[in-house]
Every structure is written in structure tokens, then in C-alpha cells.
Motif scaffolding. Structure first.
Motif, PDB file in Angstrom:
ATOM      1  N   UNK A 102       0.838  -1.195   0.000  1.00 35.62           N
ATOM      2  CA  UNK A 102       0.000   0.000   0.000  1.00 35.62           C
ATOM      3  C   UNK A 102       0.872   1.244   0.000  1.00 35.62           C
ATOM      4  N   UNK A 103       0.320   2.307  -0.530  1.00 37.25           N
ATOM      5  CA  UNK A 103       1.062   3.574  -0.561  1.00 37.25           C
ATOM      6  C   UNK A 103       0.704   4.449   0.622  1.00 37.25           C
ATOM      7  N   UNK A 104      -0.302   4.039   1.407  1.00 41.69           N
ATOM      8  CA  UNK A 104      -0.790   4.909   2.470  1.00 41.69           C
ATOM      9  C   UNK A 104       0.254   5.048   3.562  1.00 41.69           C
ATOM     10  N   UNK A 105       0.374   6.265   4.096  1.00 43.98           N
ATOM     11  CA  UNK A 105       1.342   6.500   5.156  1.00 43.98           C
ATOM     12  C   UNK A 105       0.662   6.657   6.511  1.00 43.98           C
ATOM     13  N   UNK A 106      -0.523   7.245   6.525  1.00 42.79           N
ATOM     14  CA  UNK A 106      -1.138   7.555   7.813  1.00 42.79           C
ATOM     15  C   UNK A 106      -1.658   6.275   8.469  1.00 42.79           C
ATOM     16  N   UNK A 107      -1.516   6.219   9.797  1.00 43.20           N
ATOM     17  CA  UNK A 107      -1.898   5.000  10.517  1.00 43.20           C
ATOM     18  C   UNK A 107      -3.390   4.751  10.438  1.00 43.20           C
ATOM     19  N   UNK A 108      -4.141   5.845  10.617  1.00 41.29           N
ATOM     20  CA  UNK A 108      -5.599   5.702  10.580  1.00 41.29           C
ATOM     21  C   UNK A 108      -6.050   5.228   9.208  1.00 41.29           C
ATOM     22  N   UNK A 109      -5.405   5.777   8.177  1.00 39.55           N
ATOM     23  CA  UNK A 109      -5.760   5.370   6.826  1.00 39.55           C
ATOM     24  C   UNK A 109      -5.481   3.903   6.613  1.00 39.55           C
ATOM     25  N   UNK A 110      -4.348   3.442   7.154  1.00 36.89           N
ATOM     26  CA  UNK A 110      -4.020   2.021   6.980  1.00 36.89           C
ATOM     27  C   UNK A 110      -4.988   1.134   7.734  1.00 36.89           C
ATOM     28  N   UNK A 111      -5.377   1.586   8.940  1.00 37.71           N
ATOM     29  CA  UNK A 111      -6.353   0.794   9.706  1.00 37.71           C
ATOM     30  C   UNK A 111      -7.654   0.692   8.923  1.00 37.71           C
ATOM     31  N   UNK A 112      -8.097   1.821   8.390  1.00 34.66           N
ATOM     32  CA  UNK A 112      -9.351   1.794   7.630  1.00 34.66           C
ATOM     33  C   UNK A 112      -9.197   0.919   6.402  1.00 34.66           C
ATOM     34  N   UNK A 113      -8.038   0.985   5.767  1.00 35.00           N
ATOM     35  CA  UNK A 113      -7.814   0.150   4.588  1.00 35.00           C
ATOM     36  C   UNK A 113      -7.914  -1.323   4.960  1.00 35.00           C
ATOM     37  N   UNK A 114      -7.237  -1.698   6.073  1.00 33.07           N
ATOM     38  CA  UNK A 114      -7.268  -3.100   6.479  1.00 33.07           C
ATOM     39  C   UNK A 114      -8.689  -3.527   6.808  1.00 33.07           C
ATOM     40  N   UNK A 115      -9.405  -2.678   7.539  1.00 30.82           N
ATOM     41  CA  UNK A 115     -10.788  -3.024   7.881  1.00 30.82           C
ATOM     42  C   UNK A 115     -11.637  -3.168   6.625  1.00 30.82           C
ATOM     43  N   UNK A 116     -11.449  -2.246   5.679  1.00 30.77           N
ATOM     44  CA  UNK A 116     -12.246  -2.312   4.460  1.00 30.77           C
ATOM     45  C   UNK A 116     -11.939  -3.588   3.706  1.00 30.77           C
TER      46      UNK A 116
END
Lengths: 165, 240, 91, 119, 121, 106
Positions: A102-116
């Protein structure tokens, strides 16, 4: 300046949660909520709220709306997909654990990505290690990293990248 | 084997007793006198919508004080038993333990404040909803547990916990004594106006007392969890 | 009155389906075979329990029961995480 | 008329949610290994619970706020706990179904520490 | 026709019996504590079932149960208050037992009750 | 609200049977974590039963304390005993290889 923004975001989230919980806008409810949210915000200064790393640009907010709809559609699609697998007598499975990036850097964004990813068709995040995500896939099309990334991650990443960066 | 036979025999006797109790049970169709009194008078006298809360905090408030004391003693004994005697068990070295993982860390940092707020909601609204100090305290302790799980190196501030615990206990008793002085008895809730039924600021001091109980119980359960988990004092000195 | 009857029978149907789901998850809980399987079943049972509580609130007409469902949602999460950390020897 | 229409919609949503919950239970029983079971469990129960709560919100509009809160909470916690559990099961060396095609995570972990005693 | 309360009460009694059976026959300390906690749940169910009355609802006054109807509509609140206390004390007792079990295991490196013979007569 | 008493009775029967089954598992399971999990399930189902018996206060207490905290305490203690390098907790005291064929090697 960023920490004041984080704190106020956390405070706003907590206060909103409180009002939703109570379901009332009476003065006493708001007063108690204000005090409680303030105390918890001060105690947990380095906590995150769902919105703390969200970019507050109009474009990001519009994307958030689009993300919600996209997510809802994917969720229904994933359940229909699951129904197809579970209800068919032969149980057409080809499971495996693949690796995507993934290219995402922000932790919250990664958490949301994983959840999604977990809630969308046939995929489940098993582990996350830096920029690499390990995904359990019910029907593995290809173990190749690029192909898997295009199939699993990119749909959400487009939205989340605008939202969180 | 003979032990098992004796156990079965004993169980048979107890089971027969239970069966006779069950056979002779006739459900009430009306509230008995005590329950009727509580159901009729709570709204007017106490001002609490939840009758169970009124019983726990005001009508039988002294029992609750005893209960909180018992819980305090239990937490203290757990701490004492685990602290005394031989040095602690040889722990699994931290390096061999699997790391927590980014997802759980981020998730817990996001959820812990919300869980604590839920706990506060549960005990502040004890007189209106099924919640109360004990439930809210347990939820707060669960939030602390999540913190502890997500970041095993984080230490609970034992000092803060014990200060919080003693302070809320003292205030609880203090409010009870104020009830003797300014209202009609120990732990009387009419220290503050009882307000309108169903509002947050109603039922006199019940929300205050339940909040104090919630904080105290939360602190006690947190210290119990911290004591029984591996992250205890001896471990910390090794770490630092 | 007819619509009322329709929604009532729909609620009945939903309750029966939820009961069946509960039984299936319970079967997985009793059968195992591994601890992780049972934990999954436990999680699913808790979440079915949340729906059951909301349904009970509807049947009894008491909105305050929903607070219990909120506590349940919290517990299902925490319980699974504690057990998961235990299984991977991280507790 | 409006209210009755809403109640029928609510009933239908409730039944749909219950059907997805049943699907989750069925998946839990039929799937061959832990990871597939987690998949079936988490997806179907999340959507099923959300739909049921929406149905109840249609039947009792006054409860919408609290039901929405429960739904949101589940939406955040349920996938998170599934992921943590999946990771734990993988580390604890849960049996994988013989159908499993690839396991890049196990491969990478073996590459990380050759003795392979991470679990 | 068996009422809900009777059904719940029977279940509670059987749970108590199962718990006692486990506590009497197990030799592992932790298992005994698990059995105790099951018996605990059984006792709580029995007490709550005693307070239940057919066709009545929870003793909380809100829009669904106005003050005027309270006496006719709510169930007995006293057993509930008792059980509330019992559950909280129950977890305290369980924690105490667990702490002692942990300490005993530290001393003897076993949880088998048969090995603890110091006080046996 | 409606005449739902057969439904409530059915739910109660289901809950009672579940509790008894889980209690038997808790007593008889070979592996200790499963026994604890089953005891947690007994508490969890008991709390729904309390709700059916119109006692939401007790239901919430049982859910938060009986099912939540007690289970967590058990697992903490189990982890500590396991960390002491003694697998006694995993198996039955009187069956030497109990709990070994458990799928997940805990």
C-alpha cells in the motif's frame, strides 16, 4: 500546531459520541459531556480519533462521502459472493495468503484500509508489516504482488489516499 | 473412584432438594409488600427512574458501601498475595514474544477513549438506564485492559489508581455523612434537589454517588487486572 | 391491521432465522476442532447475541435494553483480542 | 399509511439481516479451515447485524440514534478483532486447509528467522 | 404450562449441580475455579427467576412504563439488586481464588490438588 | 407490544439448552482455554436470559463483569502459568496427553 488540531479533533469526536449516546441536547447532558470529554482528551493526549488524520479539505470530505457509498456497495457485494460460495454444494474455494503493498502513510488510513479489505469480497487482512499487507484470499487469482494489489487494494486506496494521504 | 461415587451421592441429595423446591414453587402474581413499596414510592421519594438503582444506592446504600469495601479488600489481598514471598516466575523474555502489531496498536489508540467514555456514560446515567457504577467500572477497567494489551510496556500508574480509589471512596463516605447532617439520614439522596424524573440531573446525589462508585470499582478492577497480568512491578524493574 | 400482521410475521421469521444461525454457530463451538475455531464461533455467537438483544428490545418495546447491546459489542471485541493475544503467546 | 409502509420495510430488512446471519452460521460450519471461517463469520455477521439494526430502526424510529451507534461500533470493532484473531491463528500455526494454494506470509516469516520458531 | 421463570429456575439448578460436580471431581485447581464460576452463574439465575412475574417488564420507569402504572407493570426489583451485588462479589472471589492458585503453582509447580498434602489429615 | 409469548418461550428454551451444553463443555473439555471459553459462553448466554427475565441491570452487570472481566482474569492467569514453562494448565491433571491433539499448538 498539529497537536492542537489532534486534541481538538479527539475532543470533538468524544463529544459527538457522548451526544449520540445520550440522544439529547439538554443543557445538563451537554455540560457533563463537555467535562468528561475534556478530561479524557487530556488523559489520552496521544490517542487518535477516526478523523484526527483526515484532511479537512472540501475535496477530502467529498471523497469521504464517495468512500462510504463505495464501501457499502462492496460490503453487499462481498456478502453475495460469500453466499454464492457457501450455498453451492461443491464449495468452490482456492484459498491462500497473498502479499500486497500500500502507498498509504497515515496510521488511521491504513487501519481503515485493512478493515475495508476485511469486509470486502473474499479477502481478510492477516498481518501488516510496514507497507506490506498479507491478505487471506478465498479465491486466489494470482499470487503475483502487482496483480493482487490491483485487485484488492487499489479500489479503496484511491479514496483513502485523498482522505488521509 | 469412591470419591466420585460420594460426589454423585451428594449431588443426588442436593438435586432432590432442588427438585422439591422447584415443584413447590408458585410464581407470585402480585408484588410483595416490600417490592410494592419500592415500586410506588421510588419515583416520588428518590426521583430515580431505575428502581434497582434506587435500592442499590439509597434504600440499601449501606450494603453497597459494604460491597465496595469488600471489593477493595479483595483487590488489596490479590495485590498482597502476588507480591509477597519468592521472586516472581521466570517470564518469557520480551524479545521472544510476538510484537503487538500495527493494527491492534492503532485500533486500541482509537477505541480506548471511546470505551472510557462509554463507561462514564454507563455510570453517570445509572439512575435512568440499566447501567450503574459497577457496570461502568468494569467497562473502564476493560478500556484500561485494552491499553495494556496494545502496549505491554506501558505501565499503569499504580499511584494514580490508588489515589483515585481512595479519593472516590472518601468522597462516597463523605457524601453519606453529609446526608446525616443536611438531609434525613446516612446516604440520603435528597442532599441535592431530586429534580424531574428522567433528566440527567435528577435523583439527588445518586448520579454523584454512582460516579464515585464507578471510578472506585474501575480503579479496583484495573489494579486487579494489572496485578494478575504479567506486567507487574518486578517485571518493570527488569525492563528499565 | 393487515400491515401490522405482515410485520409481525416478518419478525417471527427473523427470530427463527436468528435462532438457526445461533444453533449453527453453537455447533461450530461445540465441535471445534481447534481453539481458534471456537473463538471464531464465540465471536459470531456474541454478535448474534447483539441482534437478539435488539430484537428482544423490539418485542418488549423497551428502548433501554439497547444499552446492554452496546456493552455486548464492546465485549465481543475485547474477548476475542484477549484470547488472540493468548494464542499467539503475547499475553 | 406512512408508518405501516415503514414497518413493512423494517420487517423485510430485519429478515434480510437475519438471513445474512444464518449465512454466516452456515459458512462457519461449512468452511474448511480457520481463516475461511473467520472470513465467513466476520463479513456475514457484520452486514447481517447492520441490516437487522436498520430494520429495527424502521420499526421503532425513536431508537435510531442508539442503533446507529451500535452499528458504527460493530463496523469498527468486528473486522479489527477478526484481523487480530487471524494473525494469532497464523502465528500459533493453525491447520490450513489442503486446498490452500499459496502462503506468502509463512514464507516471509521463514525467511525472517530460519529456525522458524516464531510461533 | 411451564412459565419462563420455572424454566430458567430449572436451568439454574442444573447449572449449580454441574458446577458442584465439576468442583468435586476435578483435580486441577483452575478447573475447579471454572466450575465454581458456573455454579455462581446458576445461583444468580435462580435468584433472578424468583423475582420474575409473567407478563411484566423491567423496573425502570420511562416512556414505556409511566409512573402511574409502575406497580401493575414492573417485576420485583429486590432480587435484581441482590444479584447485582452477588455478581460483583463473585468476580472478586474468583480473582482471589485465581491469585491463590497462581501462588500455589509458583510454590509447587503443579495445579494438581492431590499434590497439596500439607494440610491433609 | 404484540402477542409474542411463544417466541419468547422458544428463545428461552434455546438459551437454556445452550447454557447447559456450554456448561458440560466447560467441565469436560480437555484443553483449559476451551473450558474457560465455554464458561464465558455460559455467562454470556445467562446475560441474554436475564434480559428475557426483564432484568436489564443484571444483564449488563453479568455481561460486563461475569462474562468479560472473569474471562480476562482467567486468561491472564493461564498465560502466567504457561509462561512458567509448565504445561499443567493445558491438560487434565489425570490424563497425561490430554489437550495435545488440539489443532492449534498453544
Amino acid at each position: 500546531m498539529t497537536w492542537t488540531r489532534d486534541l481538538s479533533m479527539l475532543f470533538a469526536t468524544l463529544f459527538g459520541f457522548w451526544v449520540l449516546l445520550n440522544g439529547s441536547l439538554a443543557a445538563d447532558v451537554l455540560l457533563v459531556g463537555l467535562i468528561t470529554a475534556l478530561i479524557i482528551t487530556l488523559l489520552f493526549r496521544n490517542s487518535l480519533a477516526v478523523v484526527s488524520e483526515l484532511r479537512m479539505t472540501p475535496r477530502a470530505l467529498m471523497t469521504t462521502l464517495g468512500y462510504v457509498f463505495f464501501f457499502a456497495r462492496e460490503l453487499v457485494k462481498s456478502n453475495l459472493n460469500l453466499a454464492r460460495i457457501v450455498l453451492s454444494p461443491a464449495l468452490p474455494l482456492n484459498p491462500g495468503i497473498v502479499k500486497v503493498r500500500t502507498r498509504l502513510k497515515s496510521r488511521m488510513g491504513r487501519l481503515l484500509l485493512a478493515n475495508s479489505i476485511t469486509l470486502t469480497p473474499g479477502t481478510l487482512t492477516v498481518d501488516i508489516d510496514g507497507e506490506w499487507l498479507y491478505i487471506h484470499w478465498v479465491t486466489v487469482d494470482s499470487a503475483d504482488i502487482e496483480v493482487a494489489t490491483a485487485a484488492i487494494v487499489s479500489g479503496f486506496e484511491e479514496y483513502l489516499e485523498v482522505m488521509y494521504g | 473412584m469412591i470419591k466420585r461415587a460420594i460426589a454423585l451421592l451428594l449431588l443426588l441429595a442436593v438435586g432432590a432438594l432442588f427438585a422439591s423446591l422447584l415443584a413447590g414453587y408458585v410464581p407470585d402474581s402480585e408484588l410483595n409488600q416490600t417490592a410494592r413499596y419500592y415500586a410506588e414510592r421510588t419515583a416520588g421519594d428518590i426521583g430515580a427512574a431505575n428502581i434497582v438503582t434506587a435500592i442499590v444506592v439509597t434504600y440499601r446504600g449501606l450494603d453497597t458501601l459494604g460491597e465496595v469495601t469488600v471489593l477493595f479488600i479483595t483487590a488489596a489481598i490479590v495485590g498482597l498475595v502476588l507480591a509477597q514471598g519468592q521472586p516472581a516466575l521466570p517470564h518469557t523474555p520480551r524479545q521472544l514474544r510476538p510484537p503487538v502489531g500495527e493494527l491492534l496498536t492503532t485500533g486500541s489508540r482509537m477505541l480506548t477513549p471511546l470505551i472510557l467514555l462509554l463507561g462514564v456514560y454507563v455510570f453517570v446515567n445509572g439512575h435512568l438506564t440499566p447501567g450503574g457504577g459497577f457496570q461502568g467500572g468494569a467497562i473502564i477497567a476493560s478500556g484500561m485492559l485494552l491499553l495494556l494489551l496494545a502496549d505491554p510496556l506501558k505501565h499503569f500508574s499504580h499511584q494514580l489508581i490508588s489515589v483515585l480509589e481512595s479519593l472516590s471512596g472518601l468522597l462516597f463516605v463523605g457524601i453519606g455523612v453529609l446526608g446525616v447532617l443536611f438531609a434525613s439520614g446516612f446516604l440520603d439522596n435528597r442532599l441535592l434537589p431530586i429534580g424531574n424524573l428522567g433528566e440527567l440531573f435528577s435523583a439527588g446525589v445518586i448520579p454523584v454517588i454512582y460516579s464515585l462508585i464507578g471510578l472506585k470499582v474501575g480503579a479496583e478492577f484495573s489494579s486487579m487486572l494489572a496485578n494478575l497480568s504479567e506486567i507487574d512491578k518486578t517485571d518493570k524493574t527488569e525492563e528499565t | 391491521m393487515a400491515e401490522f400482521f405482515v410485520s409481525e410475521s416478518l419478525i417471527y421469521l427473523a427470530a427463527i432465522l436468528i435462532g438457526l444461525a445461533f444453533l449453527l454457530a453453537l455447533f461450530r463451538f461445540l465441535k471445534g476442532p481447534s481453539t481458534a475455531d471456537r473463538v471464531v464461533a464465540f465471536d459470531v455467537l456474541t454478535i448474534i447475541g447483539i441482534t437478539a438483544i435488539a430484537l428482544l428490545a423490539l418485542l418488549e418495546g423497551r428502548g433501554i435494553y439497547l444499552d446492554v447491546a452496546l456493552v455486548y459489542a464492546l465485549l465481543s471485541f475485547l474477548g476475542v483480542i484477549v484470547i488472540a493475544r493468548y494464542l499467539e503467546r503475547g499475553l | 399509511m406512512m408508518a405501516s409502509l415503514l414497518s413493512v420495510i423494517g420487517g423485510v430488512l430485519l429478515v434480510a439481516g437475519a438471513a445474512f446471519l444464518l449465512l454466516g452460521g452456515l459458512g462457519l460450519v461449512r468452511m474448511p479451515d480457520v481463516f475461511n471461517r473467520i472470513q465467513a463469520g466476520t463479513k456475514a455477521t457484520t452486514l447481517g447485524t447492520l441490516l437487522s439494526l436498520a430494520g429495527i430502526a424502521c420499526l421503532q424510529p425513536a431508537w435510531t440514534l442508539k442503533l446507529a451507534l451500535i452499528g458504527l461500533f460493530i463496523l469498527f470493532t468486528n473486522p479489527l478483532s477478526s484481523q487480530v484473531l487471524a494473525r494469532a491463528a497464523h502465528r500459533a500455526g493453525a491447520d490450513k486447509s489442503p486446498l490452500t494454494a499459496v502462503d506468502l506470509l509463512a514464507k516471509d516469516q521463514l525467511a525472517d528467522d530460519p529456525k522458524g520458531d516464531r510461533a | 404450562m411451564i412459565s419462563l421463570a420455572q424454566m430458567a429456575m430449572a436451568t439454574g439448578f442444573i447449572l449449580i449441580l454441574i458446577g458442584f460436580y465439576g468442583a468435586l471431581t476435578q483435580r486441577n485447581l483452575l478447573r475447579m475455579i471454572v466450575a465454581f464460576s458456573i455454579a455462581d452463574a446458576g445461583v444468580n439465575i435462580v435468584i433472578v427467576a424468583i423475582g420474575h412475574m409473567r407478563g411484566r417488564t423491567a423496573p425502570i420507569i420511562d416512556a414505556a412504563v409511566p409512573v402511574a402504572d409502575a406497580v401493575a407493570r414492573v417485576i420485583d426489583p429486590v432480587p435484581q439488586a441482590l444479584v447485582l451485588t452477588a455478581i460483583v462479589i463473585g468476580v472478586g472471589v474468583t480473582a482471589l481464588m485465581l491469585a491463590y492458585a497462581l501462588k500455589l503453582h509458583e510454590r509447587k509447580r503443579t495445579l494438581d490438588i492431590a499434590r497439596f498434602t500439607e494440610l491433609k489429615w | 407490544m404484540m402477542s409474542m409469548s411463544p417466541l419468547i418461550t422458544g428463545i428461552t428454551v434455546l438459551l437454556c439448552v445452550t447454557m447447559l451444553g456450554a456448561a458440560v463443555v466447560a467441565i469436560r473439555a480437555k484443553a483449559m482455554p476451551i473450558a474457560i471459553l465455554a464458561a464465558g459462553l455460559v455467562s454470556l448466554v445467562a446475560s441474554i436470559l436475564f434480559l428475557v427475565l426483564a432484568s436489564p441491570d443484571v444483564a449488563m452487570t453479568e455481561a460486563a463483569i461475569g462474562s468479560g472481566l472473569t474471562t480476562f482474569l482467567f486468561f491472564f492467569v493461564l498465560a502466567r502459568i504457561r509462561a512458567a514453562g509448565h504445561d499443567d494448565a493445558e491438560m487434565d491433571a489425570d490424563s497425561p496427553d490430554g489437550g495435545k491433539n488440539d489443532g492449534v499448538r498453544t
